[in-house]
Design a protein around this motif. Structure first.
Motif, PDB file in Angstrom:
ATOM      1  N   TYR A 192      68.136  48.737  -0.152  1.00 21.74           N
ATOM      2  CA  TYR A 192      67.298  48.769   1.209  1.00 21.74           C
ATOM      3  C   TYR A 192      65.814  47.904  -0.113  1.00 21.74           C
ATOM      4  O   TYR A 192      65.821  48.388  -0.609  1.00 21.74           O
ATOM      5  CB  TYR A 192      67.049  49.685   1.930  1.00 21.74           C
ATOM      6  CG  TYR A 192      67.962  50.679   2.166  1.00 21.74           C
ATOM      7  CD1 TYR A 192      69.169  50.103   3.061  1.00 21.74           C
ATOM      8  CD2 TYR A 192      67.480  52.247   1.899  1.00 21.74           C
ATOM      9  CE1 TYR A 192      69.708  51.744   2.996  1.00 21.74           C
ATOM     10  CE2 TYR A 192      68.954  52.673   2.132  1.00 21.74           C
ATOM     11  CZ  TYR A 192      69.790  52.492   2.905  1.00 21.74           C
ATOM     12  OH  TYR A 192      70.856  53.464   3.433  1.00 21.74           O
TER      13      TYR A 192
ATOM     14  N   ASN B 158      61.888  47.641   0.662  1.00 22.46           N
ATOM     15  CA  ASN B 158      61.083  48.087   0.431  1.00 22.46           C
ATOM     16  C   ASN B 158      59.771  47.980  -0.285  1.00 22.46           C
ATOM     17  O   ASN B 158      59.994  48.237  -1.336  1.00 22.46           O
ATOM     18  CB  ASN B 158      61.646  50.357  -0.353  1.00 22.46           C
ATOM     19  CG  ASN B 158      60.476  51.068  -0.042  1.00 22.46           C
ATOM     20  OD1 ASN B 158      59.336  50.618  -0.251  1.00 22.46           O
ATOM     21  ND2 ASN B 158      60.167  52.372  -0.380  1.00 22.46           N
TER      22      ASN B 158
ATOM     23  N   ARG C 259      66.389  61.132   6.888  1.00 23.12           N
ATOM     24  CA  ARG C 259      66.693  59.850   6.595  1.00 23.12           C
ATOM     25  C   ARG C 259      67.424  59.310   6.542  1.00 23.12           C
ATOM     26  O   ARG C 259      68.667  58.117   6.887  1.00 23.12           O
ATOM     27  CB  ARG C 259      65.256  59.403   5.911  1.00 23.12           C
ATOM     28  CG  ARG C 259      65.658  58.244   6.195  1.00 23.12           C
ATOM     29  CD  ARG C 259      64.973  57.244   5.076  1.00 23.12           C
ATOM     30  NE  ARG C 259      62.691  57.620   4.919  1.00 23.12           N
ATOM     31  CZ  ARG C 259      62.310  57.343   3.312  1.00 23.12           C
ATOM     32  NH1 ARG C 259      62.586  56.112   3.030  1.00 23.12           N
ATOM     33  NH2 ARG C 259      60.914  57.529   3.740  1.00 23.12           N
TER      34      ARG C 259
ATOM     35  N   ARG D  93      56.341  59.436  10.851  1.00 20.69           N
ATOM     36  CA  ARG D  93      56.425  57.396  11.229  1.00 20.69           C
ATOM     37  C   ARG D  93      58.115  56.833  10.030  1.00 20.69           C
ATOM     38  O   ARG D  93      58.462  56.216  10.372  1.00 20.69           O
ATOM     39  CB  ARG D  93      55.226  56.947   9.209  1.00 20.69           C
ATOM     40  CG  ARG D  93      54.293  57.215   9.873  1.00 20.69           C
ATOM     41  CD  ARG D  93      53.656  55.948   8.966  1.00 20.69           C
ATOM     42  NE  ARG D  93      51.842  56.925   9.044  1.00 20.69           N
ATOM     43  CZ  ARG D  93      51.297  56.778   8.247  1.00 20.69           C
ATOM     44  NH1 ARG D  93      52.220  56.773   6.392  1.00 20.69           N
ATOM     45  NH2 ARG D  93      50.612  58.543   7.523  1.00 20.69           N
ATOM     46  N   GLU D  94      58.619  57.942  10.435  1.00 17.37           N
ATOM     47  CA  GLU D  94      60.938  57.834  10.322  1.00 17.37           C
ATOM     48  C   GLU D  94      60.490  57.379  11.904  1.00 17.37           C
ATOM     49  O   GLU D  94      60.126  57.362  12.266  1.00 17.37           O
ATOM     50  CB  GLU D  94      61.119  58.772  10.090  1.00 17.37           C
ATOM     51  CG  GLU D  94      60.714  60.042   9.238  1.00 17.37           C
ATOM     52  CD  GLU D  94      61.376  58.948   7.731  1.00 17.37           C
ATOM     53  OE1 GLU D  94      62.566  58.680   7.799  1.00 17.37           O
ATOM     54  OE2 GLU D  94      60.495  58.940   6.732  1.00 17.37           O
ATOM     55  N   GLU D  95      61.649  56.383  11.269  1.00 14.39           N
ATOM     56  CA  GLU D  95      62.384  55.543  12.621  1.00 14.39           C
ATOM     57  C   GLU D  95      62.806  56.726  13.591  1.00 14.39           C
ATOM     58  O   GLU D  95      62.770  56.988  15.181  1.00 14.39           O
ATOM     59  CB  GLU D  95      63.491  55.188  12.017  1.00 14.39           C
ATOM     60  CG  GLU D  95      63.863  54.029  13.944  1.00 14.39           C
ATOM     61  CD  GLU D  95      65.286  52.944  12.365  1.00 14.39           C
ATOM     62  OE1 GLU D  95      65.573  53.092  11.637  1.00 14.39           O
ATOM     63  OE2 GLU D  95      65.943  52.910  13.485  1.00 14.39           O
ATOM     64  N   TYR D  96      63.744  58.554  13.407  1.00 10.04           N
ATOM     65  CA  TYR D  96      64.036  58.965  13.859  1.00 10.04           C
ATOM     66  C   TYR D  96      63.731  60.643  13.440  1.00 10.04           C
ATOM     67  O   TYR D  96      63.467  61.090  13.108  1.00 10.04           O
ATOM     68  CB  TYR D  96      65.658  58.526  13.788  1.00 10.04           C
ATOM     69  CG  TYR D  96      66.636  58.273  14.561  1.00 10.04           C
ATOM     70  CD1 TYR D  96      66.052  57.469  15.898  1.00 10.04           C
ATOM     71  CD2 TYR D  96      66.510  56.485  13.813  1.00 10.04           C
ATOM     72  CE1 TYR D  96      66.790  56.099  16.295  1.00 10.04           C
ATOM     73  CE2 TYR D  96      67.352  56.287  14.647  1.00 10.04           C
ATOM     74  CZ  TYR D  96      67.525  55.181  15.555  1.00 10.04           C
ATOM     75  OH  TYR D  96      67.384  54.099  16.005  1.00 10.04           O
TER      76      TYR D  96
ATOM     77  N   ASP E 152      62.652  60.231  21.870  1.00  9.93           N
ATOM     78  CA  ASP E 152      63.377  58.786  22.048  1.00  9.93           C
ATOM     79  C   ASP E 152      62.557  58.291  23.082  1.00  9.93           C
ATOM     80  O   ASP E 152      62.748  56.455  23.069  1.00  9.93           O
ATOM     81  CB  ASP E 152      65.031  59.462  22.442  1.00  9.93           C
ATOM     82  CG  ASP E 152      65.474  58.214  22.607  1.00  9.93           C
ATOM     83  OD1 ASP E 152      65.467  57.080  21.756  1.00  9.93           O
ATOM     84  OD2 ASP E 152      66.491  57.580  23.254  1.00  9.93           O
TER      85      ASP E 152
ATOM     86  N   ARG F 158      59.792  56.362  21.482  1.00  7.75           N
ATOM     87  CA  ARG F 158      59.426  55.332  21.255  1.00  7.75           C
ATOM     88  C   ARG F 158      60.061  53.510  22.308  1.00  7.75           C
ATOM     89  O   ARG F 158      59.864  52.652  22.151  1.00  7.75           O
ATOM     90  CB  ARG F 158      61.055  55.368  20.268  1.00  7.75           C
ATOM     91  CG  ARG F 158      60.752  55.593  19.311  1.00  7.75           C
ATOM     92  CD  ARG F 158      62.171  55.532  17.934  1.00  7.75           C
ATOM     93  NE  ARG F 158      62.717  56.071  18.870  1.00  7.75           N
ATOM     94  CZ  ARG F 158      63.821  57.640  18.654  1.00  7.75           C
ATOM     95  NH1 ARG F 158      62.351  58.586  18.146  1.00  7.75           N
ATOM     96  NH2 ARG F 158      64.577  58.627  19.073  1.00  7.75           N
ATOM     97  N   SER F 159      60.125  54.681  23.354  1.00  4.22           N
ATOM     98  CA  SER F 159      61.234  53.111  23.908  1.00  4.22           C
ATOM     99  C   SER F 159      59.176  52.447  24.752  1.00  4.22           C
ATOM    100  O   SER F 159      59.226  51.317  26.063  1.00  4.22           O
ATOM    101  CB  SER F 159      61.892  53.370  25.162  1.00  4.22           C
ATOM    102  OG  SER F 159      61.796  54.449  26.174  1.00  4.22           O
TER     103      SER F 159
ATOM    104  N   LEU G 242      53.756  51.546  18.873  1.00  4.34           N
ATOM    105  CA  LEU G 242      54.159  51.479  17.474  1.00  4.34           C
ATOM    106  C   LEU G 242      53.042  52.684  16.454  1.00  4.34           C
ATOM    107  O   LEU G 242      52.986  53.897  15.659  1.00  4.34           O
ATOM    108  CB  LEU G 242      54.443  50.795  16.014  1.00  4.34           C
ATOM    109  CG  LEU G 242      55.850  51.231  14.658  1.00  4.34           C
ATOM    110  CD1 LEU G 242      56.772  51.808  15.652  1.00  4.34           C
ATOM    111  CD2 LEU G 242      55.838  50.562  14.491  1.00  4.34           C
TER     112      LEU G 242
ATOM    113  N   TYR H 122      53.825  61.687  19.170  1.00  7.10           N
ATOM    114  CA  TYR H 122      55.546  62.537  18.697  1.00  7.10           C
ATOM    115  C   TYR H 122      54.833  64.215  18.885  1.00  7.10           C
ATOM    116  O   TYR H 122      55.214  65.342  18.803  1.00  7.10           O
ATOM    117  CB  TYR H 122      55.793  62.260  17.400  1.00  7.10           C
ATOM    118  CG  TYR H 122      56.394  61.260  17.720  1.00  7.10           C
ATOM    119  CD1 TYR H 122      57.663  60.804  18.166  1.00  7.10           C
ATOM    120  CD2 TYR H 122      56.663  60.761  16.418  1.00  7.10           C
ATOM    121  CE1 TYR H 122      58.289  60.137  18.336  1.00  7.10           C
ATOM    122  CE2 TYR H 122      57.120  59.295  15.983  1.00  7.10           C
ATOM    123  CZ  TYR H 122      58.499  58.982  17.557  1.00  7.10           C
ATOM    124  OH  TYR H 122      59.597  57.386  17.477  1.00  7.10           O
TER     125      TYR H 122
END
Ligand code: ATP
Ligand code: MG
Length: 413
Positions: free
Chosen positions: A47, A49, A182, A219-222, A254, A257-258, A262, A269
């Motif tokens: 990945y 980074n 993650r 700050r994680e994606e999910y 979810d 996020r939509s 950002l 959250y």
């Protein structure tokens, strides 16, 4: 194992050149430089980074000052801690003088002594984060892996480096769940035993440290995955007994996020996490996490508005009524309620405020009203407000219509 090819492949031109310059500078001045932490882990996993972490056996601050000057970076240094941060337009580079750490008591900030790269790797949280890549002339690109981090990456294990690790620093419990979720890794069985045993050690942590780890999760994606896991482990409840990380949270995150920018997502959250709480629990959480004043206000507004939503639960409500119900609340608190509310009418009224009504202003200014012969004073304020209300309700559209209304009102008051 030599990772020169991966360094070339995963780093874009600018950070790559910088790494080479640092390597050269360090060698020339008799110091030794290493890439460490997440960058190394992610490079081996394949990945990208770009939050680069470097450890210097020598003097990281001096070296960073030198590099910053030559490459026009924004530089922040903490000479007492031997750390420096270089910021460029699309990546950052942290430089730290190699050090060892000892903990005077669980949860305390560690006492720091200068050390070697191996000491520096030993103070880290997990084997997968405790690898380095040498940037030195004699072994450039060589992986330094005293704790079998690469083997654990292959086995997809999160493993602590010694049995006292979670006791020394219980933030690692939160960090373990973040990486587990993650990366889709498993917490290695012995590590997991110790993790569960040490959950009460969360009490030893300061509010700032827990909050920082929650921010990293946000700050994680999910983030809902780690939040659910912390819930399942009984960790969330240790932070505040009323917190829950369930399916409701997952659905709302979810949705957040939509709709959200950002930069605002982490705060949003948090609003959603506290949404099911009562006021007193929220106050306890604000205290426990030492939440900064502004954010604390957003959380309070979120719950205060939640208790008023029934007033907005009708499809035909005057726009001015929506406006005056909502204008004092922080926009983020309104956004959180729009996401959390299950009522379509409430949702669309909150959205209407956020997207349109909060920006509506009367065209005429106080000064212009005075020019129309309305004397300065309380009446002027009343007429201004009446104009604003009429504008909100689409009863006036143009400046000329406002003028007519102002003159009409003048003759009444
Ligand atoms: P991410 O991709 O999440 O940023 P990272 O590995 O860069 O991962 P950071 O939180 O940025 O994680 O921390 C950088 C490095 O500092 C980690 O790789 C780890 O080696 C070390 N570290 C951070 N926090 C701790 C801690 N509480 N205890 C020990 N080591 C830590
Ligand atoms: Mg990082």
């Amino acid at each position: 194992m030599n990772l020169t090819i991966q360094i070339e492949h995963y780093l874009p031109q600018q950070p790559l050149q910088l790494i080479k310059t640092i390597s050269k500078q360090a060698n020339q001045s008799g110091q030794r430089a290493y890439l460490v932490g997440g960058t190394v882990r992610d490079m081996i996993l394949g990945y990208a980074n770009f939050d680069l972490d470097l450890v210097i056996e020598g003097n990281a601050v001096k070296l960073a000052q030198h590099i910053a000057k030559a490459s026009q970076a924004k530089l922040i240094t903490h000479p007492r801690f031997g750390t420096a941060k270089l910021s460029y337009s699309d990546f950052t580079l942290d430089m730290t003088t190699a050090r060892g750490e000892t903990y005077a008591r669980p949860g305390a900030l560690p006492e720091v002594t200068p050390g070697t790269i191996n000491d520096d790797l030993f103070r880290r949280d997990f084997s997968i984060n405790a690898m380095a890549i040498s940037l030195n002339k004699n072994n450039y690109g060589e992986l330094i892996d005293p704790y079998q981090g690469k083997r654990d990456l292959e086995h997809r294990f999160i493993r602590i480096l010694h049995p006292g690790s979670f006791r020394d620093d219980a933030t690692r419990i939160i960090r373990a769940t973040r990486y587990e979720q993650r990366l889709g890794f498993k917490i290695e069985p012995q590590t997991f035993q110790l993790l569960k045993q040490n959950i009460p050690m969360i009490e030893t942590l300061s509010g700032d440290r827990i909050r920082h780890e929650l921010e990293l999760i946000f700050r994680e994606e999910y983030p809902e995955f780690a939040i659910n896991r912390l819930n399942q482990l009984g960790m969330l409840q240790r932070i505040n007994s009323s917190l829950k990380g369930d399916g409701w949270i997952a659905g709302k995150f979810d949705k957040a996020r939509s709709v959200s920018k950002l930069s605002q997502l982490p705060s949003l959250y948090l609003c959603l996490l506290v949404y099911p709480l009562q006021g007193e629990d929220n106050e306890r959480l604000i205290q426990r996490l030492n939440i900064p004043t502004k954010l604390a206000q957003v959380l309070r507004d979120t719950l205060r508005l939640k208790s008023q939503l029934h007033l907005l639960d009708k499809p035909s409500i005057k726009h001015s009524e929506i406006y005056y119900l909502l204008y004092e609340y922080k926009p983020l608190a309104i956004q959180a309620n729009a996401i959390a509310s299950e009522s379509p009418a409430v949702h669309s009224n909150l959205e209407l405020f956020l997207t349109k009504l909060r920006y509506v202003r009367a065209t005429l200014t106080g000064k212009e009203l005075i020019n129309l012969g309305i004397p300065a004073g309380p009446q002027l304020g009343e007429i201004l407000q009446a104009l604003h209300t009429a504008k909100l309700n689409n009863e006036v559209k143009t400046g000329a219509e406002e003028k007519r209304l102002a003159l009409l009102l003048k003759s009444y008051v």
